[in-house]
Scaffold this active site. Structure first.
Site, PDB file in Angstrom:
ATOM      1  N   LYS A 113       0.846  -1.211   0.000  1.00  0.00           N
ATOM      2  CA  LYS A 113       0.000   0.000   0.000  1.00  0.00           C
ATOM      3  C   LYS A 113       0.877   1.256   0.000  1.00  0.00           C
ATOM      4  O   LYS A 113       0.369   2.351  -0.224  1.00  0.00           O
ATOM      5  CB  LYS A 113      -0.972  -0.022   1.176  1.00  0.00           C
ATOM      6  N   TYR A 148       1.722   4.257   6.499  1.00  0.00           N
ATOM      7  CA  TYR A 148       3.076   3.771   6.254  1.00  0.00           C
ATOM      8  C   TYR A 148       4.061   4.926   6.194  1.00  0.00           C
ATOM      9  O   TYR A 148       5.186   4.830   6.707  1.00  0.00           O
ATOM     10  CB  TYR A 148       3.146   2.997   4.944  1.00  0.00           C
TER      11      TYR A 148
END
Length: 353
Positions: A113, A144
């Site tokens: 992702k 992230y």
């Protein structure tokens, strides 16, 4: 080389397979998790809510890890909430281990992702394939990215080296994990066999036909230990996939054969598992009783929504391993074997018939 490892999320698919690898290699292992039941007795159990900084500090105190592996995450309703909670979890952990003064390396497990975007902006951008670590961040909120920035700042503050690991869909042994396609497909097949239904590919035409890849959780464990103990791999973000590529239209019938069900491919429209398996909670207890399986609820074993997300993508998704290869990591796995090894263990442990 071995040391004192702290595995955060030790009961998950990443952390559990990593802990097994570390133990086999002679490391001292502490495992942080919410529920330490059934941990390998060689693992020192640590219990704390990662959102509670004081609780994390109390749990970590005195362990003096040399290597920290952060392999967990928490899903919330929006990406803004994901950024907040997952950022705080990592920050609390790094603040606690930083006070120990013993940490040499911290490894963070994220995923693809990074290139595809978070769930609420998933695949809105079409990054070029194969995904490469040099590609810039996407213009969306992404936890992230938040975690990476926290990691980099803590490394500057405390003087440790770091690595970021970006696996694709993980295949491997773990129960109760939200991201385990292999267990989900095994449970799906058992229900198909019980009800006489075909093993219907649930995803999109693009995923059925496109080139893709996955990551064996055992290979991720090898990659984590290699990066943590190899000086030339320090301070790198690294993709990690099996090293082969496949098309679901070729692999699906082979998985069906291994699971003893009749395959049915893409038939013009996706057939999401969340719709196909709407009555799974009623059917599964009958299967458990009939075959004397471990009495684990189907909603604990199977993650219909996550497998739907993986197989429902409408863009091509596969990964470049060039950076790790150039730095000396040559591990590979055969993807079909990744699945069939897992299926055999699930049967041996009486999870599926």
């Amino acid at each position: 080389m071995s040391g004192r490892a702290l595995v955060v999320g030790v009961t998950g698919i990443s952390g559990g397979n990593l802990a097994a690898k570390l133990l086999a290699d002679g490391w001292q292992v502490s495992g942080l998790c919410r529920r330490p039941d059934e941990l390998d007795p060689r693992i020192t159990p640590l219990t704390a809510d990662l959102e509670d900084g004081d609780a994390v500090a109390a749990a970590i105190g005195g362990t003096e890890p040399t290597h920290v592996f952060f392999t967990t995450w928490s899903r919330r309703g929006t990406e803004a909430e994901n950024c907040d909670v997952n950022g705080r979890m990592l920050q609390n952990l790094l603040d606690a281990t930083g006070s120990e003064g013993s940490v040499e390396h911290v490894a963070l497990v994220t995923g693809l992702k990074h290139y595809l975007g978070p769930f609420e902006a998933y695949a809105k951008a079409q990054p070029d394939t194969p995904f490469s670590e040099e590609q810039p961040r996407l213009p969306y909120e992404n936890f992230y990215y938040v975690q990476e920035d926290i990691l980099f700042a803590a490394a500057d503050r405390d003087g440790f080296t770091w690595s970021v690991h970006r696996p694709h869909t993980l295949i491997g042994w773990a129960l109760g994990n939200a991201m385990n396609m292999g267990v989900t497909l095994a449970v799906y097949a058992a229900i198909c066999r019980e009800t006489g239904s075909p093993f219907h590919f649930p995803g999109s035409r693009e995923q059925w036909e496109a080139v893709t890849d996955v990551t064996d959780a055992r290979l991720l464990a090898d990659h984590l230990v290699w990066a943590a103990t190899t000086p030339v791999a320090a301070n790198e973000a690294l993709n990690i996939v099996n090293g082969d590529v496949f098309r679901w239209r070729r692999l699906w019938p082979r998985l069906a054969k291994a699971l003893g069900v009749e395959p049915l491919g893409f038939e013009g429209e996706p057939a999401p598992l969340e719709q196909q398996m709407v009555h799974a909670a009623d059917i599964w207890p009958q299967i458990v009783e009939r075959y004397d399986l471990q009495d684990i609820p189907v909603e604990t074993l199977a993650s219909w929504w996550h497998t739907d997300a993986d197989l429902g993508r409408t863009i091509e998704t596969f990964t470049d391993m060039g950076r790790s290869r150039r730095l000396g990591f040559y591990g590979v796995r055969d993807t079909e074997t990744s699945f069939t090894d897992l299926f055999e263990r699930l049967r041996a442990e009486r999870i599926v018939p």
